[in-house]
Design a protein around this motif. Structure first.
Motif, PDB file in Angstrom:
ATOM      1  N   THR A 309       0.829  -1.210   0.000  1.00  0.00           N
ATOM      2  CA  THR A 309       0.000   0.000   0.000  1.00  0.00           C
ATOM      3  C   THR A 309       0.861   1.256   0.000  1.00  0.00           C
ATOM      4  O   THR A 309       0.507   2.261  -0.625  1.00  0.00           O
ATOM      5  N   LYS A 312       2.162   1.669  -3.635  1.00  0.00           N
ATOM      6  CA  LYS A 312       1.117   2.157  -4.531  1.00  0.00           C
ATOM      7  C   LYS A 312       0.836   3.634  -4.289  1.00  0.00           C
ATOM      8  O   LYS A 312       0.616   4.397  -5.239  1.00  0.00           O
ATOM      9  N   HIS A 321      -3.419   8.613   0.606  1.00  0.00           N
ATOM     10  CA  HIS A 321      -3.047   7.201   0.670  1.00  0.00           C
ATOM     11  C   HIS A 321      -1.703   7.049   1.378  1.00  0.00           C
ATOM     12  O   HIS A 321      -1.523   6.171   2.235  1.00  0.00           O
ATOM     13  N   ASN A 355      -6.807   0.968  -2.212  1.00  0.00           N
ATOM     14  CA  ASN A 355      -6.191   0.040  -3.163  1.00  0.00           C
ATOM     15  C   ASN A 355      -7.172  -0.531  -4.170  1.00  0.00           C
ATOM     16  O   ASN A 355      -6.846  -1.493  -4.867  1.00  0.00           O
TER      17      ASN A 355
END
Length: 369
Positions: A309, A312, A321, A355
């Protein structure tokens, strides 16, 4: 986690804990079938953040009312202790957990490109609430994330890096000078710093209670019922107990079983003559908790999820994020967050939301970048 029931050393506790963690299975199954768009993700974060504002206002009003009744300033800081419930949030709610929930909402308002006066006001409100909650770990992580945002994510980052670094360095100094926050940091350093590298300096003695240092937590062969473990020292002691158990027991591959490690920690409490109750604390570290209870596979799965995560978030240049990933990585170092149902729900839901952007929209984002 569920399969660990078959070799758990405390099957009753494992069976009780499985329903708390069922979200880790159910929510990902839902998101395997339902992919959300970037626009939908933004809406969800918006609803979440405004909901957190309402919760913050509620607890601030609660603190004011309780202060007017009791004249006790403890109502404005941290969470209540076990013997009373004075605190900004209730003891069972945990100030550190609430700090994480509020921090994510803070970054939603703080990082908006076009900020209204309301957005600025709500950012200040949430930031102030985080400071009042007095979680050292989360305050430091939030400050670091603010620095990262201004240095690398904001539009003006390349032009103003030095200026922003100076400004937020000043904010850190000011923040650590504020009354209760300063006191919490000072207590931690006073209790731990002298003995953290040397066994020759005695720890602080207050009202007959001996404050255990980091050095003592790691090295003492025996303790006494009058010994008190500050936050950092307790976590060091728990890490030491894990390493001892790893050597003494065959838990490398399977662990003790979900939520089954308390039996062994109680045995260590008796062995080291700790005050009654310390053995009932979990490891206060999610990485260690996973390793001790579901083995190296559980530990590696958690690390892989966090790495995935974070990677990404960096690739998509998505600061919200990125903030979520960093907050979770740091929180797991000091809390067994996934031992609480609210922790499991928060982590799993946000992990899936961040995600699960649809492939088509992901391609569009990459093309723009």
């Amino acid at each position: 986690m569920s399969v660990s029931y078959f070799w758990s050393i405390d099957k009753h506790e494992t069976l009780k804990a499985i329903p708390k963690g069922i979200t880790l299975l159910l929510l990902p199954l839902v998101f395997m079938k339902v992919q959300i768009s970037k626009t939908e993700k933004e809406k969800l974060l918006k609803y979440y953040s405004f909901s957190m504002v309402l919760i913050v206002v509620f607890f601030l009003l609660r603190a004011v009312i309780r202060y007017l009744v009791s004249q006790d300033t403890r109502n404005f800081f941290y969470h209540g202790e076990s013997d009373d419930d004075y605190g900004l949030v209730p003891n069972l709610l945990n100030a550190i957990h609430v700090s994480v929930f509020v921090a994510l909402a803070f970054f939603y308002f703080f990082t908006k490109e076009m900020k209204s006066k309301i957005d600025i006001a709500l950012s200040l409100l949430l930031a102030g609430f985080i400071i009042l909650l007095s979680s050292k770990n989360i305050i430091l992580v939030v400050v670091v994330l603010i620095l990262v945002y201004f240095l690398y994510y904001s539009k003006a980052s390349h032009k103003m890096r030095l200026r922003n670094l100076i400004i937020f360095g000043g904010i850190i100094v000011i923040g650590l000078s504020l009354g209760k926050i300063k006191q919490r940091f000072q207590e931690e350093f006073r209790n731990n710093a002298p003995n953290s590298i040397s066994p020759n300096v005695s720890a602080t003695l207050e009202n007959g209670v001996h404050n255990i240092s980091i050095y003592e937590a790691w090295n003492n062969e025996k303790f006494s019922p009058n010994d008190y473990f500050p936050g950092t020292a307790l976590r060091v002691y728990q890490a030491r107990m894990f390493l001892e158990l790893l050597k003494e027991e065959s838990i490398f591959f399977k662990g003790f079983g979900l939520n089954a490690s308390e039996i062994k920690l109680l045995e260590k409490e008796k062995k080291y003559n700790l005050h009654n109750g310390y053995g009932r604390f979990n490891f206060h570290n999610q990485y260690i908790q996973n390793f001790a209870e579901i083995g190296v596979v559980g530990f590696l799965l958690l690390v892989i999820m966090l790495f995935q995560t974070l990677k990404k978030a960096i690739n998509n240049k998505d600061f919200m994020h990125f903030s979520f990933a960093v907050l979770m990585i740091s929180l797991f170092l000091t809390e067994s967050f996934l031992c609480r149902q609210r922790g499991v729900v928060f982590f799993t839901l946000l992990f899936c939301i961040f995600n699960s952007i649809s492939p088509k929209e992901s391609i569009n984002i990459e093309a723009k970048l």
